[in-house]
Write a protein that holds these residues in place. Structure first.
Motif, mmCIF file in Angstrom:
data_model
loop_
_atom_site.group_PDB
_atom_site.id
_atom_site.type_symbol
_atom_site.label_atom_id
_atom_site.label_comp_id
_atom_site.label_asym_id
_atom_site.label_seq_id
_atom_site.Cartn_x
_atom_site.Cartn_y
_atom_site.Cartn_z
ATOM 1 N N THR A 116 0.830 -1.207 0.000
ATOM 2 C CA THR A 116 0.000 0.000 0.000
ATOM 3 C C THR A 116 0.864 1.256 0.000
ATOM 4 N N ALA A 117 1.892 1.264 0.842
ATOM 5 C CA ALA A 117 2.753 2.455 0.922
ATOM 6 C C ALA A 117 3.399 2.747 -0.425
ATOM 7 N N GLU A 118 3.854 1.698 -1.113
ATOM 8 C CA GLU A 118 4.453 1.898 -2.441
ATOM 9 C C GLU A 118 3.406 2.395 -3.429
ATOM 10 N N TRP A 119 2.206 1.799 -3.382
ATOM 11 C CA TRP A 119 1.169 2.161 -4.350
ATOM 12 C C TRP A 119 0.760 3.623 -4.185
ATOM 13 N N LEU A 120 0.692 4.094 -2.958
ATOM 14 C CA LEU A 120 0.325 5.495 -2.740
ATOM 15 C C LEU A 120 1.366 6.443 -3.330
ATOM 16 N N ARG A 121 2.606 5.959 -3.434
ATOM 17 C CA ARG A 121 3.640 6.757 -4.105
ATOM 18 C C ARG A 121 3.595 6.572 -5.620
ATOM 19 N N LYS A 122 3.082 5.400 -6.058
ATOM 20 C CA LYS A 122 3.036 5.058 -7.482
ATOM 21 C C LYS A 122 1.628 4.582 -7.836
ATOM 22 N N SER B 196 0.360 1.450 -10.264
ATOM 23 C CA SER B 196 1.403 0.464 -10.541
ATOM 24 C C SER B 196 1.042 -0.882 -9.920
ATOM 25 N N VAL B 197 1.588 -1.963 -10.515
ATOM 26 C CA VAL B 197 1.456 -3.304 -9.930
ATOM 27 C C VAL B 197 2.767 -3.730 -9.277
ATOM 28 N N GLY B 198 3.726 -2.803 -9.166
ATOM 29 C CA GLY B 198 4.920 -3.079 -8.391
ATOM 30 C C GLY B 198 6.154 -3.377 -9.207
ATOM 31 N N ARG B 199 7.181 -3.799 -8.482
ATOM 32 C CA ARG B 199 8.455 -4.163 -9.093
ATOM 33 C C ARG B 199 8.601 -5.683 -9.116
ATOM 34 N N PRO B 200 9.434 -6.197 -10.016
ATOM 35 C CA PRO B 200 9.581 -7.659 -10.129
ATOM 36 C C PRO B 200 10.098 -8.285 -8.832
ATOM 37 N N LEU B 201 9.657 -9.525 -8.594
ATOM 38 C CA LEU B 201 10.172 -10.292 -7.467
ATOM 39 C C LEU B 201 11.639 -10.662 -7.717
ATOM 40 N N PRO B 202 12.380 -10.986 -6.662
ATOM 41 C CA PRO B 202 13.783 -11.375 -6.851
ATOM 42 C C PRO B 202 13.919 -12.522 -7.845
ATOM 43 N N GLY B 203 14.860 -12.388 -8.756
ATOM 44 C CA GLY B 203 15.106 -13.432 -9.748
ATOM 45 C C GLY B 203 14.288 -13.316 -11.008
ATOM 46 N N PHE C 215 4.156 -0.241 -19.261
ATOM 47 C CA PHE C 215 5.430 0.464 -19.260
ATOM 48 C C PHE C 215 6.062 0.384 -17.873
ATOM 49 N N LEU C 216 7.363 0.571 -17.830
ATOM 50 C CA LEU C 216 8.114 0.679 -16.591
ATOM 51 C C LEU C 216 8.456 2.141 -16.358
ATOM 52 N N ASP C 217 8.381 2.590 -15.104
ATOM 53 C CA ASP C 217 8.812 3.962 -14.846
ATOM 54 C C ASP C 217 10.301 3.979 -14.512
ATOM 55 N N ALA C 218 10.830 5.149 -14.222
ATOM 56 C CA ALA C 218 12.268 5.289 -14.000
ATOM 57 C C ALA C 218 12.749 4.523 -12.779
ATOM 58 N N ASP C 219 11.850 4.187 -11.852
ATOM 59 C CA ASP C 219 12.220 3.452 -10.650
ATOM 60 C C ASP C 219 11.994 1.951 -10.784
ATOM 61 N N GLY C 220 11.594 1.500 -11.982
ATOM 62 C CA GLY C 220 11.399 0.077 -12.203
ATOM 63 C C GLY C 220 10.036 -0.448 -11.830
ATOM 64 N N TYR C 221 9.075 0.435 -11.562
ATOM 65 C CA TYR C 221 7.710 0.002 -11.247
ATOM 66 C C TYR C 221 6.940 -0.225 -12.553
#
Length: 474
Positions: free
Chosen positions: A303-309, A312-319, A363-369
């Motif tokens: 939620t905290a990330e989404w409120l900033r972005k 967005s559906v987030g950044r990729p999981l590790p790997g 699309f991906l934004d500059a922060d990888g979201y």
């Protein structure tokens, strides 16, 4: 809490009488659940089902279903949970053929739960399977531990008959899950409330993770927002997974349990920002959104990330690596293209291409979201996807679908508890911006359009009478 490996057999050793799965009046403890899982595996070996073979099942979500899932994972079988309504369709049995299913395990002896065409494999009830092995000498597994079992899923079927997606069988034996604090599961946590069918990775995954980590799973077999809130409070649930239609229904009804959840997982389709903000107000800052395919979960966002972005559906999981391309060329941040994923080696077979096309654009934004716009296709279909994305951003919209690139029809679901601004002018302006003719606009109450079992709007169902709705803002 540091991540550590845990599995239901570990819980059965440390807390054998701890409740594992509850569904209506059916309840299994962890000792009962793992005991039945091991007995089912013994019965499969006694029947001659070879290591690595794929089974299918339409057993209703509950203790017996999860026992079969655990039997497959621990003892090296594949399992394809398939909705009874799919096997009843004329083309439904072909899904089992595509997945190389050798045996269908059902709740009722001798026949699958729904009448329909014959299945392309033997059918047996789980009780019959166990009874047939009773008294027979145990068949020891192979000297070498079996490879981990694996799950097979079908696509959601938003545009037609779902397709079977055979996931790669892991090379290493099953060892449980790495318990992570952010998923709010374990012996010190309350149950996971399962309010959706088990026939998709997105709905089964969070419940299975919670169970493996030591949480109980409470299954809601008959859906209503009121029953959902009552079950959550009765069992003091700490986590829940909500498909798009369930999330919409709860927000529209304003129903949340009195005792707040620690985490609310949701995903499976694009979530309009207005709906998500309302869900955050309803449940608190505990929403955890994911994006993925039937092969794997790909991205997650808090939620905290989404409120900033927002959106967005987030950044990729590790790997996992996400690439956005057009005409084979990787695109810079902010440019829309087709979404491809480079899976972890454990999630793909040796013959599979390293990059898997999702069929989505974004699309991906500059922060990888990652931001998902819609489905990939021709340039005209891409313009339609962009229009659909724009419609979801309008005030009061809870979901939307745009069909037909040449003469588009726009189906818009909206909430009923507050005034809904006329969306037609904004939709027509967006269509002009994307080079599309003015679409036919059909308005519908939230949750009223036809849905797949996974909660997505069933696009194929909008092409006939099922898609009829109120045209214009009226």
């Amino acid at each position: 809490m540091r991540p550590h490996l845990w599995d239901p057999w570990a819980t059965a050793r440390t807390a054998p009488d701890r409740t594992a799965v509850v569904a209506d009046d059916e309840t299994y403890t962890f000792a009962e659940l793992t005991g039945r899982a091991d007995a089912l595996a013994d019965a499969l070996r006694a029947r001659g089902v070879p290591d690595g073979a794929v089974l299918s099942t339409d057993i209703p979500t509950g203790p017996r279903f999860f026992a079969l899932v655990l039997a497959a994972l621990r003892h090296g079988y594949g399992l394809f949970p398939i909705a009874p309504q799919l096997t009843a369709l004329p083309g439904g049995p072909s899904l089992l053929t595509d997945a190389n299913v050798v045996l269908h395990v059902t709740a009722s002896a001798g026949a699958p739960a729904a009448a329909g065409p014959a299945l392309p494999c033997p059918v047996i009830g789980d009780g019959e399977l166990l009874a047939g092995a009773a008294g027979a000498p145990a068949v020891p597994p192979a000297d070498a531990p079996p490879a981990a079992g694996h799950l097979v899923f079908a696509t959601s079927g938003t545009t037609g008959l779902p397709q079977a997606v055979v996931r790669t069988r892991p090379a290493r034996p099953y060892k449980g899950v790495a318990v992570a604090a952010r998923y709010e599961a374990g012996l010190d946590r309350g149950p996971h409330l399962m309010a959706n069918p088990t026939y998709h990775l997105g709905t089964l995954g969070p419940a299975l993770y919670a169970l493996q980590a030591g949480s109980a799973v409470v299954v809601q077999r008959t859906w209503s927002p009121a029953a959902f809130a009552e079950l959550a409070d009765r069992y003091a649930a700490d986590s829940v997974m909500l498909s798009p239609d369930r999330l919409t229904a709860l927000v529209t009804a304003g129903r949340a349990p009195r005792r707040p959840f620690r985490v609310v997982f949701h995903g499976g389709a694009a979530c309009p920002p207005g709906l998500k903000r309302a869900a955050i107000e309803l449940f608190g800052p505990v929403l955890h959104e994911y994006y993925g395919t039937s092969k794997s979960v790909l991205t997650q966002i808090t939620t905290a990330e989404w409120l900033r972005k927002p959106g967005s559906v987030g950044r990729p999981l590790p790997g996992i690596r996400v690439d956005v391309t057009r005409d084979g060329r990787s695109l810079p941040p902010g440019e829309t293209g087709e979404i491809g994923i480079r899976l972890r080696a454990a999630d793909r077979g040796p013959s599979e291409a390293p990059v898997h096309a999702t069929g989505d654009v974004g699309f991906l934004d500059a922060d990888g979201y990652l931001f998902v716009i819609g489905r990939a296709g021709t340039p005209q279909e891409l313009r339609t996807a962009r229009l659909e994305h724009d419609v979801r951003l309008l005030p009061g919209v809870t979901d939307a679908v745009v069909l037909g690139a040449d003469t588009p029809s726009c189906y818009v679901e909206h909430g009923t508890g507050a005034p809904f601004p006329d969306p037609v002018p904004a939709i027509e302006a967006s269509a002009r911006l994307h080079g599309l003719p003015a679409p036919r606009v059909v308005l519908a109450a939230a949750g009223s359009l036809p849905r797949t079992p996974s909660g997505k709007i069933r696009r194929a169902g909008l092409e006939g009478p099922a898609g009829a709705g109120k045209q214009g803002p009226g």
